[in-house]
Design an enzyme around this catalytic site. Structure first.
Site, PDB file in Angstrom:
ATOM      1  N   SER A   1      43.258  43.405  48.291  1.00 30.44           N
ATOM      2  CA  SER A   1      44.238  43.737  47.264  1.00 30.44           C
ATOM      3  C   SER A   1      43.530  44.226  46.000  1.00 30.44           C
ATOM      4  CB  SER A   1      45.135  42.523  46.994  1.00 30.44           C
ATOM      5  OG  SER A   1      46.299  42.881  46.295  1.00 30.44           O
TER       6      SER A   1
ATOM      7  N   HIS B   1      51.250  42.557  53.685  1.00 27.86           N
ATOM      8  CA  HIS B   1      50.064  42.385  52.843  1.00 27.86           C
ATOM      9  C   HIS B   1      49.136  41.319  53.411  1.00 27.86           C
ATOM     10  CE1 HIS B   1      47.958  43.359  49.208  1.00 27.86           C
ATOM     11  NE2 HIS B   1      48.047  42.144  48.703  1.00 27.86           N
TER      12      HIS B   1
END
Length: 285
Positions: free
Chosen positions: A146, A258
């Protein structure tokens, strides 16, 4: 799974990571109780820009010295803090895993600023990790998750000792993140600035604007259903790497978000560490 293979300097931000006398020095190693059989766990304190910064070190028992990897967490402050289970999973692949908390977290000094000055916490972690008795010599791979992808790619651009880089669910253009994540705009404006007034600060943090300065192999891992960092950021990074003629590969995991479910995550980790091991060998030849 889809598999694909194949600057400008901005003020003070793009200066080289110059190691002072104390930066990268290990200050303290505190053993912790480990919930993972066969893996030792420590909190390490080291110096970065004169600040005491902390992070977890997970070391598999057995053969020493061993290869190391630095895991660059995502988020900011308490959001996205390093999970022990995550680094245990990596350590089971036979690597010593260091995961910096970044400055200002978990008792560390200073204040993190989302891949600004806190990027040096990864630079100086490289030197510190290379000095550990458990770690064999040579470049240290980085896995950036991320926001951590920005940290890992900045280290690859600026810092000696960086090995191949894995960009996992990673931000490649912070300007795109500002547009995609309305919920993050207040934080980004406070920490980085307004993108119309401080565009340089956004570009300086974003690998797509200086990809020509990356000279290590890059692996992009991303879920196509990621709603926190759009898969288009992965594709944008791949296009930039392709245009620059860089050594890279991209693996897109269909329908995954994610964070991957455990089974898929373990399979992805197997693929990631197979790639890391191969690229480390190629870099040493």
């Amino acid at each position: 799974m889809e598999t694909i293979g194949s600057d400008s300097s901005i003020g003070e931000f793009s200066r080289a990571c110059v190691k002072s006398e104390q930066d990268g020095t290990l200050v303290e190693r505190q053993p912790l109780r480990s919930a993972a059989k066969g893996i030792l766990l420590y909190v390490l304190t080291y110096i970065s820009q004169g600040l005491k910064v902390k992070g977890y070190l997970a070391v598999p028992e057995g053969r020493m010295p061993m290869p190391a990897v630095i895991y660059c967490r995502g988020g900011i402050r308490k959001v996205g803090m390093v999970r022990k289970r995550r680094i245990f999973s990596m350590a089971r692949r036979g690597y010593a895993v260091f995961a910096p908390f970044y400055r200002g977290n978990e008792g560390g000094e200073g204040r993190e600023d989302f891949a600004g000055e806190d990027r040096f916490d990864v630079c100086h972690a490289l030197a510190m990790v290379q000095s550990l008795p458990e770690v064999e010599s040579g470049p240290v791979p980085l896995i950036g998750f991320s926001r951590g992808a920005l940290m890992a790619m900045l280290a690859a651009k600026e810092c000696p000792g960086a090995g191949p880089v894995v960009v996992w669910g990673g931000v490649s253009d912070l300007l795109d993140t500002y547009e995609e994540r309305v919920d993050m705009r207040r934080m980004l404006k406070r920490v980085v600035g307004h993108p119309k007034k401080q565009m340089d600060a956004y570009e300086a943090r974003s690998p797509v604007y200086w990809i020509d300065r990356i000279d290590v192999p890059v692996l992009i891992v991303h879920g196509t259903a990621d709603h926190q960092v759009s898969v288009e950021q992965a594709r944008k990074l791949a296009l930039a790497l392709e245009a620059a003629g860089k050594d890279y590969a991209m693996e897109l995991y269909e329908g995954l978000g994610h964070r991957f479910p455990k089974e898929e995550d373990e399979r992805a980790l197997d693929a990631v560490f197979t790639w890391i091991t191969r690229k480390r060998q190629e870099m040493s030849e």
